[in-house]
Design a protein around this motif. Sequence first.
Motif, PDB file in Angstrom:
ATOM      1  N   PRO A   1      36.560  71.013  -7.850  1.00 53.52           N
ATOM      2  CA  PRO A   1      37.286  69.860  -7.290  1.00 53.52           C
ATOM      3  C   PRO A   1      37.004  68.566  -8.048  1.00 53.52           C
ATOM      4  CG  PRO A   1      36.169  71.109  -5.558  1.00 53.52           C
ATOM      5  CD  PRO A   1      35.638  71.604  -6.855  1.00 53.52           C
ATOM      6  N   SER A   2      35.764  68.380  -8.513  1.00 57.57           N
ATOM      7  CA  SER A   2      35.424  67.140  -9.208  1.00 57.57           C
ATOM      8  C   SER A   2      36.164  67.019 -10.530  1.00 57.57           C
ATOM      9  CB  SER A   2      33.917  67.072  -9.436  1.00 57.57           C
ATOM     10  OG  SER A   2      33.552  65.892 -10.123  1.00 57.57           O
ATOM     11  N   TRP A   3      36.293  68.113 -11.242  1.00 61.17           N
ATOM     12  CA  TRP A   3      36.999  68.083 -12.522  1.00 61.17           C
ATOM     13  C   TRP A   3      38.506  68.204 -12.362  1.00 61.17           C
ATOM     14  CZ3 TRP A   3      34.063  71.202 -16.865  1.00 61.17           C
ATOM     15  CH2 TRP A   3      32.887  70.499 -17.202  1.00 61.17           C
ATOM     16  N   GLN A   4      38.970  68.516 -11.169  1.00 63.67           N
ATOM     17  CA  GLN A   4      40.399  68.628 -10.879  1.00 63.67           C
ATOM     18  C   GLN A   4      41.097  69.582 -11.853  1.00 63.67           C
ATOM     19  OE1 GLN A   4      41.917  64.596 -10.815  1.00 63.67           O
ATOM     20  NE2 GLN A   4      40.981  64.152  -8.837  1.00 63.67           N
ATOM     21  N   VAL A   5      40.507  70.756 -12.005  1.00 60.31           N
ATOM     22  CA  VAL A   5      41.091  71.749 -12.905  1.00 60.31           C
ATOM     23  C   VAL A   5      42.346  72.341 -12.291  1.00 60.31           C
ATOM     24  CG1 VAL A   5      38.851  72.288 -13.923  1.00 60.31           C
ATOM     25  CG2 VAL A   5      39.665  73.607 -11.977  1.00 60.31           C
ATOM     26  N   GLN A   6      43.226  72.841 -13.135  1.00 62.77           N
ATOM     27  CA  GLN A   6      44.489  73.405 -12.653  1.00 62.77           C
ATOM     28  C   GLN A   6      44.313  74.791 -12.054  1.00 62.77           C
ATOM     29  OE1 GLN A   6      47.170  73.268 -16.001  1.00 62.77           O
ATOM     30  NE2 GLN A   6      47.767  71.148 -15.580  1.00 62.77           N
ATOM     31  N   GLY A   7      43.210  75.421 -12.346  1.00 62.26           N
ATOM     32  CA  GLY A   7      42.947  76.747 -11.818  1.00 62.26           C
ATOM     33  C   GLY A   7      41.606  77.229 -12.316  1.00 62.26           C
ATOM     34  N   ALA A   8      41.048  78.204 -11.643  1.00 60.75           N
ATOM     35  CA  ALA A   8      39.762  78.786 -12.035  1.00 60.75           C
ATOM     36  C   ALA A   8      39.848  80.295 -11.912  1.00 60.75           C
ATOM     37  CB  ALA A   8      38.632  78.231 -11.168  1.00 60.75           C
ATOM     38  N   TYR A   9      39.161  80.980 -12.806  1.00 64.93           N
ATOM     39  CA  TYR A   9      39.142  82.440 -12.771  1.00 64.93           C
ATOM     40  C   TYR A   9      37.764  82.919 -13.201  1.00 64.93           C
ATOM     41  CZ  TYR A   9      39.959  81.960 -17.828  1.00 64.93           C
ATOM     42  OH  TYR A   9      39.867  81.608 -19.148  1.00 64.93           O
ATOM     43  N   GLU A  10      37.403  84.101 -12.773  1.00 61.54           N
ATOM     44  CA  GLU A  10      36.073  84.647 -13.048  1.00 61.54           C
ATOM     45  C   GLU A  10      36.157  85.764 -14.075  1.00 61.54           C
ATOM     46  OE1 GLU A  10      32.035  86.078 -10.678  1.00 61.54           O
ATOM     47  OE2 GLU A  10      33.914  85.730  -9.587  1.00 61.54           O
ATOM     48  N   VAL A  11      35.180  85.777 -14.979  1.00 54.67           N
ATOM     49  CA  VAL A  11      35.087  86.809 -16.015  1.00 54.67           C
ATOM     50  C   VAL A  11      33.644  87.304 -16.050  1.00 54.67           C
ATOM     51  CG1 VAL A  11      36.966  85.849 -17.403  1.00 54.67           C
ATOM     52  CG2 VAL A  11      34.619  85.096 -17.805  1.00 54.67           C
TER      53      VAL A  11
END
Length: 345
Positions: free
Chosen positions: A207-217
């Motif tokens: 939320p702090s970086w306001q990324v467009q999406g996150a995914y796990e690898v």
Amino acid sequence: MPTAIAVTSADLALPATDRHTPAAVVVRAPHAQPLDDALTELGAVLEHHGHLVALYSTACPPDHVRRLHTLRAVLETDRFAILPMDLPPLGLAVLAHQLRQLSLCDFSPGLLACAARLLAHYVHAGALLGSVARLDRVETDLRNHLRSWVPGTHFAVLANPEPQLVRLDRHADRAAECGLRAPGFATRLARAGGRLSGEWVEGVLVPSWQVQGAYEVPLPAESAAWWGTPKLVEFAAAIPDLSVLYQLVASVRREECRWCGLELIGDRCAFCAAPSAAAAPGATDGTGGGRRPNGAARSLTAPAAPAAADASPASSLLRRRGLAPVSPGGVPGPEPGPRRAVRVR
């Protein structure tokens, strides 16, 4: 065929986000593949793709790095570029994925290989660590070394583009800000969990970086050695938009290598390591001193780098390396440049 992009282990080859992105070539370690088999495999890759660009991190074992150079020497080819990257393993994996996407565009092999150094400055790579006692790639003071021995202490560390270390308190999972400098442009975040909980990354950093999406690898095998501890959650945020990546690379002034004849951006060729005309000692004009007997140096037109200097250290480093792009909208840089359509071959 598009230029092939290679990495040194399967966990550095991130899955493609669409059906068009080519798969990465994996150059396995000496203990995992005999030399003859590796020569046969890479020979077929070069015959099919024409050129190969291999990336490896500074945590790659020395015998694996020697294998890369042995393969290039035995194959007797100048179409195999070997690029060491000062990025954490997950950051390198994200960069390799970006190059795989760009390989479908109308960039020459030399330009694509040189783009690795440019795009690395736009990868925000770091980790949540349980200890910094053995961290030697980001500067840490004695106080934080001692705090590493206190149970429950965590550190948020940013290794690229500018190093930063923040000690987190026990209530860090409920904090409104992560304490790390956020990218000034739209990014997508990859996360790889180790032997720490990823709640801080998901609940605070994203939320702090306001990324467009996150995914796990999966966590790369080299990550524990790079960060100095297996107690970590690694993350890397990078530009996901192919058109923005294309504009960043296309806006940099390019020239022809005076030795191998390939296109290059920056201060040296990625395939033969020859310096550019501007970086060559004693160069007084755009043509440089020496040139390969069978090739004449020429200047390729591209949007010129603006003269105004940027205050950030990362921008200064880009300019010293001859990698000052005209930044697309939404990406901080010297000045906004006109957007260019992505041409896919």
